[in-house]
Design a protein around this motif. Structure first.
Motif, PDB file in Angstrom:
ATOM      1  N   ASP A 540      45.104 -45.289   3.087  1.00  0.00           N
ATOM      2  CA  ASP A 540      44.145 -45.981   3.956  1.00  0.00           C
ATOM      3  C   ASP A 540      44.738 -47.277   4.515  1.00  0.00           C
ATOM      4  N   MET A 541      45.528 -47.956   3.707  1.00  0.00           N
ATOM      5  CA  MET A 541      46.173 -49.182   4.177  1.00  0.00           C
ATOM      6  C   MET A 541      47.166 -48.880   5.296  1.00  0.00           C
ATOM      7  N   ALA A 542      47.923 -47.795   5.135  1.00  0.00           N
ATOM      8  CA  ALA A 542      48.882 -47.409   6.178  1.00  0.00           C
ATOM      9  C   ALA A 542      48.160 -47.066   7.474  1.00  0.00           C
ATOM     10  N   ALA A 543      47.033 -46.347   7.358  1.00  0.00           N
ATOM     11  CA  ALA A 543      46.254 -45.991   8.555  1.00  0.00           C
ATOM     12  C   ALA A 543      45.674 -47.240   9.208  1.00  0.00           C
ATOM     13  N   CYS A 544      45.174 -48.147   8.384  1.00  0.00           N
ATOM     14  CA  CYS A 544      44.613 -49.402   8.894  1.00  0.00           C
ATOM     15  C   CYS A 544      45.701 -50.234   9.579  1.00  0.00           C
ATOM     16  N   GLU A 545      46.892 -50.248   8.972  1.00  0.00           N
ATOM     17  CA  GLU A 545      48.017 -50.987   9.549  1.00  0.00           C
ATOM     18  C   GLU A 545      48.375 -50.427  10.928  1.00  0.00           C
ATOM     19  N   ALA A 546      48.407 -49.085  11.055  1.00  0.00           N
ATOM     20  CA  ALA A 546      48.725 -48.468  12.338  1.00  0.00           C
ATOM     21  C   ALA A 546      47.698 -48.848  13.402  1.00  0.00           C
ATOM     22  N   LYS A 547      46.424 -48.855  13.027  1.00  0.00           N
ATOM     23  CA  LYS A 547      45.379 -49.267  13.967  1.00  0.00           C
ATOM     24  C   LYS A 547      45.556 -50.729  14.384  1.00  0.00           C
ATOM     25  N   ALA A 548      45.921 -51.569  13.401  1.00  0.00           N
ATOM     26  CA  ALA A 548      46.124 -52.991  13.695  1.00  0.00           C
ATOM     27  C   ALA A 548      47.287 -53.182  14.657  1.00  0.00           C
ATOM     28  N   PHE A 549      48.370 -52.421  14.461  1.00  0.00           N
ATOM     29  CA  PHE A 549      49.520 -52.517  15.363  1.00  0.00           C
ATOM     30  C   PHE A 549      49.111 -52.116  16.779  1.00  0.00           C
ATOM     31  N   ALA A 550      48.328 -51.043  16.856  1.00  0.00           N
ATOM     32  CA  ALA A 550      47.878 -50.582  18.176  1.00  0.00           C
ATOM     33  C   ALA A 550      46.982 -51.615  18.835  1.00  0.00           C
ATOM     34  N   SER A 551      46.105 -52.225  18.047  1.00  0.00           N
ATOM     35  CA  SER A 551      45.190 -53.232  18.596  1.00  0.00           C
ATOM     36  C   SER A 551      45.948 -54.472  19.052  1.00  0.00           C
ATOM     37  N   ALA A 552      47.017 -54.821  18.307  1.00  0.00           N
ATOM     38  CA  ALA A 552      47.790 -56.023  18.634  1.00  0.00           C
ATOM     39  C   ALA A 552      48.816 -55.749  19.726  1.00  0.00           C
ATOM     40  N   GLY A 553      49.157 -54.454  19.930  1.00  0.00           N
ATOM     41  CA  GLY A 553      50.188 -54.111  20.901  1.00  0.00           C
ATOM     42  C   GLY A 553      51.582 -54.356  20.377  1.00  0.00           C
ATOM     43  N   GLN A 554      51.729 -54.526  19.075  1.00  0.00           N
ATOM     44  CA  GLN A 554      53.040 -54.748  18.458  1.00  0.00           C
ATOM     45  C   GLN A 554      52.885 -54.600  16.952  1.00  0.00           C
ATOM     46  N   SER A 555      54.004 -54.404  16.262  1.00  0.00           N
ATOM     47  CA  SER A 555      53.981 -54.378  14.806  1.00  0.00           C
ATOM     48  C   SER A 555      54.118 -55.801  14.277  1.00  0.00           C
ATOM     49  N   PHE A 556      53.562 -56.050  13.111  1.00  0.00           N
ATOM     50  CA  PHE A 556      53.653 -57.369  12.485  1.00  0.00           C
ATOM     51  C   PHE A 556      53.311 -57.226  11.009  1.00  0.00           C
ATOM     52  N   ASN A 557      53.565 -58.282  10.259  1.00  0.00           N
ATOM     53  CA  ASN A 557      53.285 -58.291   8.817  1.00  0.00           C
ATOM     54  C   ASN A 557      51.845 -58.721   8.591  1.00  0.00           C
ATOM     55  N   LEU A 558      51.000 -57.798   8.156  1.00  0.00           N
ATOM     56  CA  LEU A 558      49.585 -58.120   7.949  1.00  0.00           C
ATOM     57  C   LEU A 558      49.375 -59.083   6.794  1.00  0.00           C
ATOM     58  N   GLY A 559      50.406 -59.362   6.025  1.00  0.00           N
ATOM     59  CA  GLY A 559      50.297 -60.327   4.936  1.00  0.00           C
ATOM     60  C   GLY A 559      50.818 -61.695   5.309  1.00  0.00           C
ATOM     61  N   SER A 560      51.213 -61.874   6.562  1.00  0.00           N
ATOM     62  CA  SER A 560      51.788 -63.144   7.008  1.00  0.00           C
ATOM     63  C   SER A 560      50.793 -63.935   7.846  1.00  0.00           C
ATOM     64  N   PRO A 561      50.237 -65.025   7.309  1.00  0.00           N
ATOM     65  CA  PRO A 561      49.317 -65.850   8.108  1.00  0.00           C
ATOM     66  C   PRO A 561      49.964 -66.366   9.389  1.00  0.00           C
ATOM     67  N   LYS A 562      51.273 -66.683   9.323  1.00  0.00           N
ATOM     68  CA  LYS A 562      51.949 -67.226  10.499  1.00  0.00           C
ATOM     69  C   LYS A 562      51.967 -66.194  11.630  1.00  0.00           C
ATOM     70  N   GLN A 563      52.336 -64.946  11.310  1.00  0.00           N
ATOM     71  CA  GLN A 563      52.384 -63.911  12.350  1.00  0.00           C
ATOM     72  C   GLN A 563      50.982 -63.589  12.858  1.00  0.00           C
ATOM     73  N   ILE A 564      49.998 -63.596  11.964  1.00  0.00           N
ATOM     74  CA  ILE A 564      48.605 -63.355  12.389  1.00  0.00           C
ATOM     75  C   ILE A 564      48.146 -64.459  13.325  1.00  0.00           C
ATOM     76  N   GLN A 565      48.506 -65.718  13.007  1.00  0.00           N
ATOM     77  CA  GLN A 565      48.160 -66.846  13.879  1.00  0.00           C
ATOM     78  C   GLN A 565      48.722 -66.634  15.279  1.00  0.00           C
ATOM     79  N   GLU A 566      49.998 -66.258  15.349  1.00  0.00           N
ATOM     80  CA  GLU A 566      50.649 -66.098  16.649  1.00  0.00           C
ATOM     81  C   GLU A 566      49.954 -65.025  17.494  1.00  0.00           C
ATOM     82  N   ILE A 567      49.562 -63.927  16.842  1.00  0.00           N
ATOM     83  CA  ILE A 567      48.948 -62.832  17.605  1.00  0.00           C
ATOM     84  C   ILE A 567      47.511 -63.169  18.002  1.00  0.00           C
ATOM     85  N   LEU A 568      46.716 -63.665  17.048  1.00  0.00           N
ATOM     86  CA  LEU A 568      45.292 -63.910  17.325  1.00  0.00           C
ATOM     87  C   LEU A 568      45.092 -65.075  18.288  1.00  0.00           C
ATOM     88  N   PHE A 569      45.848 -66.168  18.074  1.00  0.00           N
ATOM     89  CA  PHE A 569      45.538 -67.397  18.805  1.00  0.00           C
ATOM     90  C   PHE A 569      46.482 -67.663  19.972  1.00  0.00           C
TER      91      PHE A 569
END
Length: 907
Positions: A540-569
């Motif tokens: 389920d985590m792998a499936a969720c990760e794939a959806k997140a990559f698609a939503s973000a338009g790129q792959s990233f580390n879902l455990g990295s606050p820094k990378q999440i900051q860059e994508i969201l904000f």
């Protein structure tokens, strides 16, 4: 050889900044210490960074200054120094002087003027560093003078002044005169901000030039300037720092530290972490204090050289005689492991008072160094009659551990009367630590030998069994000695506090062995089921990760606050709702939940985090925690952690297993009963709301509970003005949020966020609630006032919860403390009720061990493992004891469930 710089500390500015920036820290006697800690800590860092330099600390002297005579309105609007800050100033001055730093308070002038003069008096070419956060000081900067703001880590030179203010340092006073200063009540040109003032000064040279060309400046700002001409010279006089005071020219080098005084102050103020830097003088274990805890008790100071090892049968027999005669003995064990299920005894310590001193001995039984020691079986057989004698009074620090160690050897100690860990906790649960080393420093002004000093740490650490007896003796005997002395300090404090004494002796002490039995029993978990769940979560985590990559338009580390900051904000341009202490956009669960309303990606990140937590913390970790001897998981319960009295657990933490998600329930399904047994779960229904009804005596609440109404539906009918039959699930859900939100001090903003409504609508709901339940509003106001008056609130049973920040000058901290003051009596009373219920249920179980065993406690829920043949009797006994544990103004209601696993029983 270059000359050391002169460091000038603007201590008055840091005093206020520390007071408002730091939490409301308190000494053991409740003296506020936040400002002292902040300023002293800043000075300690300076001393490390500049160990050989001139460091001069300057404060504003009490009373007025020449500026008040120039302009009576100068600083007139400033409030008086808060009393909690005023009380700290003398002790801070003592700390500074004991640190060997020159301390200056010059009457009739300000600290700025003293610092300006000292800066100009520096030797030719000598560097001067002014430690301050005050913008006025920028006028002192030159090629040899710089500013240092230690709180922000910013250093300002001439170029820095130009960059920040747009003028040279020598024109800062002109700039301040033009802009005015609301804080100091200095009038400036209305509407003239720093940029406008800097532009004028750049164009006309200085204030005099600006005034001379006032007619050339057009518009409304020009009119404002011309209307200000009469008083601007006075403003310049007020903003100009005097650098020509008649101060003595002398050496300002720091003198030697007064270590005994610094140690005394650190213990007086509760700054225990600093004590290692201020060691006690040889032969003076009490750190140079005039009055020690031991002296108060009429006892001589701790003397480690007096400790004895018991290594012969004759010495052991003589010891037993002394123990049997002693009215109270402190008992402690040394072992090979922190987990009592796996801990082998290495030694036993005992301490008692004999004549006018404390005797402390150590009985080594498991050291591997070849030193003389007695056989373990012989020692236990000899001590058994005394250990199991209920009339032989014993005390310990964290007795639950020691008792479980003895149980492993078939010995069941009796006569436990007090536990210093719990004495400290009940007296003040807001203290962070109640371990023996901390208690020794806090109450005896004594620094224990630490475990690491004896056994080492990291790669060089050794098992205690490998520590030679000669090295183990002072450490082990000291633990028992200190335990005895700490109790001698703490126990008398309960005499004038009957409520606290009841909490200790009727709730916390009886609970010790109840928890010990629960830990010993453990709970069975289904390893195979957890393995399956782990695999599912991984997929389920792998499936969720794939959806997140698609939503973000790129792959990233879902455990990295820094990378999440860059994508969201940065990439998605979502709004920054909150920042971290470091100034970065927050990606906390609360923030992501709010952003999830606007975009899919934050929701996916939340889902991923939730699954990762379940997988790592439970599905993967629980099988590794199964004890190979018992085949069960044995959590550890802590009594002395939560300020409200709630129990906490670790290894594993059972308090945080989510119950609202399917996957969280799957974790609970892995907690199973043994063959032939079932799990019995009993949960208090709406316990905190019932406690609120009891405490507030609100007529409508009392009536609703007395009639057995659905309290959330009843609240919905009242708040939304609905007929009871018209209350639907949405209205009930909103009412439930209001009911629980108010208990936790939720604001209208918080309620609006939770319900997804406008803040004005949430405020209207809350106002209507208080109109319908006026007793609740009255209770809340009375509780706030009481907390402000005495600094604490109490539970129904007398547990005390301190809320010192309710008097804070910081509005946010004060508001938080007010919410805590309202909630603490309810949460604390709920904690007391479940603890009293555990004691009552355990007593029933101990009457006949075949009835089953209590294995888990989570929040307001108890879980028993009982034989299927005795299910109905256990169900009735459990419900009867939990509901009958106290008599409130409303009935206590307990729901009981049965199942083969925890989720089935809880459901």
């Amino acid at each position: 050889m270059s000359q050391d710089p002169r460091i000038l500390v603007d201590a008055s500015s840091f005093l206020y900044r520390a007071f408002h920036a730091l939490p409301d820290l308190r000494a053991p006697d409740q003296l506020p210490t936040g400002a002292i800690f902040g300023v002293a800590n800043m000075l300690r860092r300076l001393l490390k960074d500049y160990p050989g330099d001139e460091i001069i600390v300057v404060f504003d002297a009490p009373g007025g200054t020449f500026r008040d005579r120039l302009y009576p309105q100068y600083k007139a609007q400033r409030p008086a120094m808060p009393e909690d800050l005023r009380a700290q100033v003398p002790l801070l001055h003592e700390w500074i002087e004991a640190s060997g730093l020159p301390l200056l308070l010059v009457p009739d002038v300000e600290a700025d003027d003293v610092i300006g003069t000292l800066a100009r008096q520096a030797a030719p070419g000598q560097e001067v560093i002014i430690v301050t956060g005050d913008k006025d000081m920028a006028q002192l900067v030159n090629d040899h003078v710089t500013l240092l703001d230690t709180m922000k880590g910013v250093k300002t030179d001439v170029a820095g002044v130009w960059e920040r203010y747009g003028v040279a340092p020598e024109h800062i006073a002109d700039l301040l005169a033009l802009t005015g200063d609301k804080v100091d009540n200095i009038p400036g040109v209305p509407g003239a901000g720093p940029k406008t003032a800097a532009k004028w000064i750049q164009q006309y040279g200085n204030l005099e030039g600006v005034l001379a060309h006032a007619d050339a400046i057009g518009g409304k700002i020009g009119e404002a300037l011309r209307a200000s001409l009469d008083y601007l010279p006075l403003s310049l006089d007020l903003t100009t720092i005097r650098c020509n005071l008649d101060l003595p020219v002398r050496s300002w080098r720091r003198s030697s530290e007064n270590i005994p005084k610094l140690r005394s102050l650190a213990m007086r103020l509760g700054f225990h972490a600093w004590l290692k830097e201020y060691p006690a003088e040889a032969g003076a274990e009490q750190g140079g204090l005039d009055i020690t805890g031991d002296a108060v008790n009429g006892l001589p100071p701790i003397e480690r050289s007096g400790y004895r090892a018991i290594t012969t049968p004759a010495e052991l027999e003589k010891l037993v005689q002394k123990l049997q005669q002693a009215p109270l003995v402190a008992l402690d064990t040394e072992t090979t492991d922190l987990d009592p299920l796996n801990a082998d005894l290495v030694g036993i310590s005992c301490a008692w008072q004999e004549a006018e001193q404390v005797e402390s001995v150590y009985i080594p039984v498991g050291h591997r160094d070849g030193s003389p020691q007695l056989a373990l079986d012989h020692v236990l057989a000899t001590l058994r009659p005394w250990l199991e004698n209920p009339k032989a009074a014993k005390l310990a620090q964290n007795a639950k551990y020691d008792w479980r160690v003895f149980w492993r050897y078939g010995i069941h100690p009796a006569g436990l009367c007090r536990d210093t860990l719990l004495e400290s906790y009940v007296l003040d649960s807001s203290q962070n630590n109640h371990d023996l080393d901390t208690l020794a420093e806090r109450h005896l002004q004594h620094q224990n030998i630490t475990y690491e000093e004896v056994a080492g740490k990291g790669k060089s650490a050794r098992n205690f069994a490998d520590v030679p007896v000669a090295e183990a003796l002072p450490y082990a005997a000291e633990d028992a000695d200190v335990c005895w002395r700490v109790d001698a300090q703490l126990w008398p404090r309960f005499a004038p506090e009957p409520g606290l004494q009841r909490v200790l002796m009727e709730i916390e002490m009886p609970l010790v062995l109840v928890l010990a039995r629960m830990e010993q029993a453990g709970v069975r978990v289904d390893r195979e089921q957890l393995a399956v769940l782990s695999q599912e979560l991984g997929r389920d985590m792998a499936a969720c990760e794939a959806k997140a990559f698609a939503s973000a338009g790129q792959s990233f580390n879902l455990g990295s606050p820094k990378q999440i900051q860059e994508i969201l904000f940065d990439k998605m341009q979502l709004p920054v709702l909150k920042k971290t202490p470091g100034g970065q956009p927050s990606t906390s669960e609360e923030v992501l939940a709010q952003l999830a309303v606007q975009a899919e990606l934050p929701r996916l990140i939340l889902e991923y985090r939730g699954m990762a937590k379940l997988k790592n913390t439970y599905a993967d970790a629980l099988p590794e925690m199964i004890n190979p001897q018992t085949g069960r998981v044995h959590t550890h319960y802590q009594q002395a952690v939560a300020a409200t009295g709630r129990l906490s657990s670790s290894a594993p933490n059972l308090q945080n297993i989510p119950v609202r998600t399917e996957q969280g329930r799957r974790i609970r399904q892995a907690f199973v009963a043994e063959s032939g047994f079932c799990l019995l779960s009993a949960d208090y229904s709406q316990i905190e709301l019932r406690i609120m009804a009891h405490l507030s005596r609100d007529t409508r609440l009392l009536q609703a509970f007395a009639e057995g109404q659905d309290i959330h539906a009843a609240t919905a009918a009242e708040v939304f003005n609905l007929a009871p039959e018209a209350v639907d699930s949405d209205a009930r859900r909103a009412a439930k949020a209001i009911n629980f939100g108010l208990i936790y001090g939720q604001t209208a903003y918080g309620l609006a966020q939770q319900l997804g409504i406008e803040q004005s609508a949430a405020r209207a709901y809350m106002d209507r609630y208080f109109e319908r339940y006026p007793g609740v509003l009255a209770y809340m106001e009375q509780t706030r006032n009481l907390a402000r008056q005495q600094g604490y609130v109490e539970t129904l049973f007398g547990r005390r919860l301190y809320v010192p920040e309710i008097r804070s000058s910081n509005a946010a901290r004060r508001s938080y403390a007010e919410r805590a003051a309202i909630n603490a009596p309810m949460q604390g009373t709920a904690a007391d009720l479940i603890k009293k219920a555990m004691i009552a249920v355990d007593a029933w179980l101990q009457e006949d061990p075949a009835r089953g065993r209590m294995i888990l406690q989570v929040h307001d829920e108890l879980i028993l493992e009982v034989p299927e043949s005795g299910l109905e009797a256990a169900r009735a006994a459990l419900k009867e004891r939990m509901e009958g544990v106290a008599e409130l103004a409303v009935p206590l209601l307990v729901g009981v469930g049965v199942g083969a696993h925890w989720d089935a029983a809880h459901g």
